[in-house]
Motif scaffolding. Structure first.
Motif, mmCIF file in Angstrom:
data_model
loop_
_atom_site.group_PDB
_atom_site.id
_atom_site.type_symbol
_atom_site.label_atom_id
_atom_site.label_comp_id
_atom_site.label_asym_id
_atom_site.label_seq_id
_atom_site.Cartn_x
_atom_site.Cartn_y
_atom_site.Cartn_z
ATOM 1 N N ALA A 166 53.871 30.866 41.064
ATOM 2 C CA ALA A 166 52.655 31.680 41.044
ATOM 3 C C ALA A 166 51.803 31.321 39.830
ATOM 4 N N ARG A 168 51.698 28.427 38.281
ATOM 5 C CA ARG A 168 51.051 27.124 38.503
ATOM 6 C C ARG A 168 49.922 27.234 39.518
ATOM 7 N N MET A 169 50.098 28.115 40.521
ATOM 8 C CA MET A 169 49.036 28.304 41.506
ATOM 9 C C MET A 169 47.775 28.856 40.850
ATOM 10 N N GLU A 172 45.964 26.095 39.273
ATOM 11 C CA GLU A 172 45.294 25.111 40.135
ATOM 12 C C GLU A 172 44.063 25.682 40.827
ATOM 13 N N ALA A 177 45.123 31.102 45.134
ATOM 14 C CA ALA A 177 46.330 31.822 44.711
ATOM 15 C C ALA A 177 46.242 33.277 45.171
#
Lengths: 299, 247
Positions: A166, A168-169, A172, A177
């Protein structure tokens, strides 16, 4: 081990905490030029608790981390939803705010025959808990690295979990996310608090090694360097920033014979690296390839 | 199932969506069409909580979800895909589905375990979803390394992983070739057989006209027609919106 090597290893260990702190923020897609604020807050809080109020060294380090985490929470409350250049500018302001605030922070109490405590621009002398505890500097260096190893393991495990996913999402693509159910504000905020506490831990460890802190330790260059560490070492793994610190400090030290030219050589190397490996030596693709190969060998 | 009532969104002086009413019925495929900039994606963003509406209500399964944040809308059972592909490129294919999986069931027993490790039940579900979207053999690839058609399918798979009852698909066929569109048509019909309700935003008319039971048409943020595909195709206002006024 010579004193010089020990001092170098302490420096690398301590700065690795700040580098990991900046790295965690990079993982949630935010560039911070202000992690040095939490470094000094942690250092001052740890120093105050041991030197002024007699707390044992380990408690002092924990108090430093908690104080920095609390400061990070206050900042996150205001800035968690800000991104990009706004966050970067806000973090820069925060770093300077901490430095300037410490210039006028006086809190001296009588300890034994002397007055001890932060004295504004004159700094904070007499953080002697390490030396009164009888621990050798070498043992302290080993303890720092032990703590660093534990921290690294904790972060590596976290990033492999769904929580880490989560995180890292959010880094990005925040909109995407949110669309898969991630509570972006909460994830970003908690990461900022954790990152602040890490920098604070580094500050507490440093304070007790140096026995002395001053507002100048919140210099913006520490924040800039800790970002560079993450970018040099690579964004694919928390090992990246630690390698980055060792690379950076090791290289700078080994170029001492070049005297004034060493910064030019060093700057050139960093630039070359950023061109050749824009996401660092250990970037996501490299890490993915290595983990796949290792997984394949096990299977 | 989904009821949109007098929904409006204004960005500064631009009225992106104006008083749109729309009913989506249980287990139907509703086509939502209209020229570029007519407000289709804005409606998806309003329903899923990317930004709040200026006016109007959104009801889902008898509950009012107006202005809910995205994670709550998803937990309630509304999933969406994006017009421009928005995958997590640095994560592998299955990891892209991992967080979405269980999005409906926060809390309860075993939360910590589900958050910290991949449990077998989650993995089985993820693999089933990947199989359905024909991505199982690419499970461990990085999302950024996938071919375009696979990336589109991964977007759909990621949304399906959250097991929503209602899917808002924003131009899922954009950039696909004929064979890929045929495959998508099959996926959509299979999802309908599984009881899903779908709102299909699409420019590919042939796809919309063959899978959708009903079609709603937007133009300049207003709904100008709604009905069976054949009837909508013959509607004078729809022709004007797409082809311009007859002289």
């Amino acid at each position: 081990m010579s004193d010089y090597v020990v001092s170098l290893l302490v420096r690398i260990g301590v700065e690795a905490f700040v580098a990991l702190s900046a790295y965690l923020l990079l993982v949630i897609g935010r560039i911070s030029f202000g992690q040095q604020a939490f470094f000094v807050i942690g250092g001052y809080a740890a120093g105050i608790s041991t030197a002024l109020y007699g707390a044992p060294l380990p408690i002092g380090i924990i108090v430093g981390a908690l104080a920095a985490g609390l400061a990070a929470a206050l900042f996150a409350g205001a800035m968690a939803r800000a991104g990009g250049i706004y966050f970067a500018a806000g973090s820069l302001a925060r770093g300077e705010l901490a430095r300037v605030a410490l210039l006028s922070f006086h809190h001296q109490v009588p300890v034994g025959a002397d007055l001890t405590g932060p004295a504004g621009a004159d700094g904070f002398r007499g953080i002697r808990a390490l030396f009164t505890s009888g621990m050798s500097v070498t043992a302290y260096m080993v303890a720092i690295w032990g703590l660093l190893a534990l921290t690294f393991l904790a972060i590596a495990l976290l990033l492999r979990s769904r929580w880490g996913e989560a995180i890292r999402m959010v880094g990005e693509d925040e909109t995407a996310a949110a669309a898969v159910g991630v509570r972006v504000g909460r994830v970003a905020g908690l990461t900022m608090v954790g990152a602040g506490a890490l920098a604070g831990m580094g500050g507490g460890l440093f304070a007790h090694y140096a026995t002395y802190l001053e507002p100048g330790h919140a210099d913006v260059m520490l924040g800039v360097h800790s970002l560079a560490y993450a970018f040099i070492g690579g964004l694919g793994t928390p090992l990246g920033p630690i390698i980055g610190v060792a690379f950076d400090i090791g290289l700078l030290e080994s170029f001492r014979f070049l005297a004034g030219y060493r910064m030019i050589i060093f700057g050139g190397l960093v630039m070359a690296l950023l061109v050749l490996r824009p996401r660092g030596l250990l970037d996501e693709v490299t890490v993915h390839r290595v983990t796949r190969r290792l997984a394949g060998r096990r299977a | 199932m989904l009821a949109i009532e007098r929904l409006s969104k204004q960005f500064g002086g631009v009225k992106a969506v104006q008083h749109v009413d729309l009913d989506v019925r249980q287990n139907e495929i509703l086509g939502l069409i209209g020229p570029n900039g007519s407000g289709k994606s804005t409606i998806v963003n309003l329903v899923t909580g990317v930004f709040p509406p200026t006016e109007g209500r959104v009801r889902f399964k008898d509950g009012d979800i107006t202005g809910w944040p995205p994670h709550r809308v998803l937990a309630a059972g509304v999933g969406r895909t994006f017009q421009s592909i928005r995958l997590f490129g640095g994560l592998t294919v299955w990891q892209n589905l991992w967080v979405a999986q269980n999005a409906q069931s926060e809390g309860g027993r075993g939360v910590l375990r589900r958050w910290l490790a991949v449990d077998r039940a989650s993995m089985t579900k993820i693999e089933a979803t990947l199989e359905f979207c024909r991505l199982l053999d690419k499970k461990d690839e990085l999302a950024s390394n996938l071919a375009f058609g696979d990336q589109r399918r991964l977007e759909l798979a990621r949304t399906l992983a959250a097991e929503p009852d209602l899917l808002l698909l924003d131009e899922p066929a954009a950039g696909m070739n004929a064979a890929e569109i045929e495959d998508l048509r099959e996926r959509l019909l299979a999802l309908k057989r599984r009881g899903k309700t779908i709102v299909l935003i699409e420019h590919h008319m042939e796809l919309v006209m063959t899978v959708a039971e009903r079609v709603a048409v937007l133009n300049f943020g207003q709904k100008i027609a709604e009905g069976r595909p054949a009837a909508v195709q013959d509607d004078e206002r729809v022709r004007e919106a797409y082809l311009g006024q007859r002289r």
